[in-house]
Design an enzyme around this catalytic site. Structure first.
Site, PDB file in Angstrom:
ATOM      1  N   GLU A  79     -50.728 -71.399  10.947  1.00 35.53           N
ATOM      2  CA  GLU A  79     -50.247 -70.132  11.505  1.00 35.53           C
ATOM      3  C   GLU A  79     -50.807 -68.918  10.768  1.00 35.53           C
ATOM      4  OE1 GLU A  79     -46.194 -67.628  11.655  1.00 35.53           O
ATOM      5  OE2 GLU A  79     -46.023 -69.776  11.262  1.00 35.53           O
ATOM      6  N   ASP A  80     -50.809 -68.983   9.428  1.00 37.65           N
ATOM      7  CA  ASP A  80     -51.109 -67.770   8.639  1.00 37.65           C
ATOM      8  C   ASP A  80     -52.563 -67.622   8.211  1.00 37.65           C
ATOM      9  OD1 ASP A  80     -48.497 -67.197   8.876  1.00 37.65           O
ATOM     10  OD2 ASP A  80     -47.919 -67.619   6.815  1.00 37.65           O
TER      11      ASP A  80
END
Length: 712
Positions: A79-80
């Site tokens: 996600e990051d």
């Protein structure tokens, strides 16, 4: 402090239950995550990598396997940092990549509302849980660390995360039997939402604990003495009351703070199940047990696998709550499904039963997910199932079923199997016939009576309480409504087409598609369904369908237009979309017309009903109906009977109705003086001839002066 000693500290902890190869794999995942999150910081000012490491530590305390720990290290990488799932599969294998993907949040999708975002997240989590339950364990550890470090977040975000934690994550931890994580999440959530209340309760608890220390030590000493006297092994722990549970008891059970805190709670941990029952006998000989407060969760575990003996004693002028359990039960009570991994090398009966319960619950979630129309409806059903205060009932064969408190026989039927719920018509509770809406009590034996072809009743939605029952009933009703709206719509459209001298079978697919596009619906079936639901007029759709190639609608000739008035046959049992008007209560034999009610199908009125439109345009929209022959169903009719007052005259009226094979639904004495009275009664008949027979019988009673049928 550098990051190295931190990961080494974790490795040291892992060495108590994992081998070196696996610890090295966890280490490798740590270094990979550290590199991926390079330069990223948390709101608190710490390096981002401290968060995945802390999540892994929480899972290490639960003694989870190395793959879960690796997923904890990598859970924010996809996600990051933009690293794709394939790269993780290549580096760490399919299982770990799947776990990480399952835990990753759904930030890529644009949601219409926050509630929907939360619901979609939960749906994805359910799917991932069905594939691998460890996803939720990593997610819970992630949420727990986020809650512990919520301080630096902006106020709105803190409130949102805390609410979501109390609504979804703490109940899931409870459902999975993970008591220690559940109570910490609850207390952290409560402190974030209500900091002043939490502070006040915490202060009061500490103050009270100080003044009660002597009594607690004295009770503990007496219990210890009793166990030694009988030669029973057991360690005695004091039990803390949690802030959130104190607050909820004050709020929902309307108890004062002192009422809650005047109970002294202890837990006795022993070696074997047999010792549990012997210790129960010992403590009951020391202090008197309170009637009705003993619960045996060892013989009948809770839905989340929790096992323990609970008893409340009265001694030294106070109530003493005692829980008695074995070491293994203690592990399972605190760690729930996670205890499954603690005992992986030496599988025990308790953990495999616990695993089976969780599997059953997740399977139930999957069924609900398939039936729900959207994620918000799904999450509503699930929330109900996440807050169970259980009751335990038996099937006729002696199988125990756990249900939420307040569950009814319909909930029980759906808990056994969806098909049994759908076909349920009656039930027996402890062998006696009972109502399907009656709330069940623990210990009852419930038997469901089914009938082939039976269907759920929409009224069930007003009393069922389990998510499975509610979603199953809605699903069947939606399907039924769709089928009925298609049938009614097709009948009305065919009749209108007849008015234009056309048949539905002769209309080309291209022409149908053109009308579908013109009306901006997805399919021709949707268009027909809309006619059946009363959202579109059959006459207008028919006119569009028979329009010639240039788009000019053909006009119906006078004779053909009269065909449009040809009646539609009804039998009175059409189901959800054909309803009888309560104003004029039409019965077979009455001249009747149908009024389309937008979204709800057709309402049938007597053609003399005062509620029908007067204007020509309004009358033109009515559907002319005729009754099918051989109708055996019963219909309600209201009668008004004027009579002379005599002893037993009401009984005579009831008897006259019974003699004419009628059935009384309701009887009411409206107004009366010394000499005359008026009786209003609603009877069930199957047509006008039957009604005439009933009225003739009543008219023959000497005391009756006048009788007429009531229409509003």
């Amino acid at each position: 402090m550098s990051a190295e000693p931190t990961v080494e500290g974790l490795a040291e902890e892992l060495s108590t239950y994992l081998d070196t190869t696996r610890i090295n794999q966890v280490r490798r995942a740590y270094y990979y995550a550290e590199q991926a999150h390079e330069g990223q910081m948390r709101k608190s000012g710490d390096r981002y990598i401290t968060h995945p490491l802390a999540v892994a530590r929480i899972l290490a305390d639960l003694r989870l396997d190395h793959q879960s720990l690796m997923a904890a290290m990598l859970h924010d990488v996809i996600e990051d940092t933009g690293i794709p799932k394939d790269a993780l599969t290549e580096q760490f294998g399919e299982d770990v990549a799947e776990l990480v993907d399952g835990v990753s949040k759904l930030t890529q999708i644009e949601f219409r509302s926050r509630a929907e975002a939360q619901a979609e997240n939960f749906q994805k989590m359910t799917l991932a849980m069905a594939r691998d339950i460890r996803v939720i364990l990593v997610k819970l550890a992630d949420r727990l660390h986020n809650m512990r470090t919520l301080g630096p977040m902006p106020y709105e975000k803190r409130q949102r995360i805390a609410t979501e934690t109390l609504d979804i994550y703490a109940p899931i931890a409870n459902r999975l039997g993970m008591h220690s994580i559940c109570t910490e999440l609850e207390d952290l959530g409560f402190s974030s939402l209500y900091p002043m209340r939490a502070k006040y309760i915490s202060k009061a608890v500490n103050k009270l604990r100080g003044s009660h220390r002597e009594i607690i030590e004295e009770i503990r000493g007496k219990l210890q003495e009793k166990l030694e006297e009988r030669g029973l092994p057991g360690r005695i722990l004091g039990r803390e009351k949690h802030l959130n549970s104190i607050y909820n008891k004050m709020k929902f059970k309307h108890k004062s703070f002192h009422e809650i805190m005047d109970v002294y709670a202890f837990r006795i941990i022993t070696d074997t199940e047999d010792d549990c029952y012997r210790i129960l006998g010992a403590v009951h000989s020391l202090y008197k047990p309170l009637p009705g407060r003993f619960k045996d969760y060892i013989a009948m575990p809770k839905a989340n696998g929790y096992q323990s003996l609970h008893t409340t004693l009265f001694g030294m002028h106070v109530n003493i709550e005692i829980q008695i359990r074995t070491e293994e039960m203690e592990h399972i009570a605190n760690n729930g499904i996670a205890a499954h991994w603690m005992y992986k090398n030496e599988p025990s009966n308790v953990t495999s039963v616990n695993q089976a319960r969780v599997d059953r619950w997740v399977k139930g979630l999957m069924e609900m997910r398939e039936r729900a129309d959207d994620s918000l409806e799904f999450i509503e059903h699930v929330k109900v199932d996440l807050f169970p205060d259980e009751i335990y009932v038996f099937t006729p064969k002696g199988r125990i079923m756990e249900l939420p408190s307040g569950a009814t026989p319909v909930d029980f039927a759906y808990a056994i199997h969806t098909d049994i719920g759908n076909a349920a018509v009656a039930c027996r509770i402890n062998r006696n016939l009972a109502s399907l809406s009656q709330p069940l009590q623990s210990g009852q034996t419930v038997e469901i009576i089914t009938a082939p072809g039976a269907r759920p009743n929409p009224a069930w939605l007003s009393f069922v309480i389990t998510g499975k029952a509610r979603s199953s009933i809605r699903h069947v009703l939606k399907t039924q409504k769709r089928a009925e709206s298609l049938e009614l719509g097709r009948t009305l459209l065919k009749r209108s087409l007849k008015g234009f001298g056309a048949k539905l079978a002769d209309i080309s697919d291209a022409q149908k598609q053109a009308v579908v596009n013109h009306n901006q619906v997805n399919s021709f079936d949707d268009l027909i369904s809309d006619i059946g639901l009363g959202n579109r007029m059959a006459y207008l759709v028919a006119r569009q369908l028979v329009a010639d190639a240039d788009g000019d609608a053909l006009e119906a000739s006078g004779d053909e237009r009269n065909l449009d008035r040809a009646p539609v046959t009804i039998s009175g049992t059409e189901g959800l979309l054909v309803k009888f008007a309560s104003c004029c209560k039409p019965i077979p034999g009455d001249p009747v017309v149908g009024v389309m009610d937008s979204g709800n199908g057709m309402v049938i009125h007597s053609d003399t009903c005062s509620r029908l439109p007067d204007s020509d345009e309004g009358r033109a929209r009515l559907t002319h109906l005729k009754w099918a022959k051989d109708i055996t169903d019963e219909f309600s009719v209201e009668l008004r009977v004027e009579l002379e007052r005599q002893r037993g005259v009401i009984a005579e009226v009831a008897n006259a109705v019974a003699m004419a094979d009628g059935n009384i639904e309701r009887i009411n004495v409206e107004d009366q003086n010394a000499k005359f009275g008026i009786v209003s009664l609603v009877v069930h008949v199957n047509g006008r001839k039957h009604l005439a027979r009933v009225m003739r019988r009543i008219r023959n009673i000497r005391a009756v002066t006048h009788i007429n049928r009531v229409r509003y």
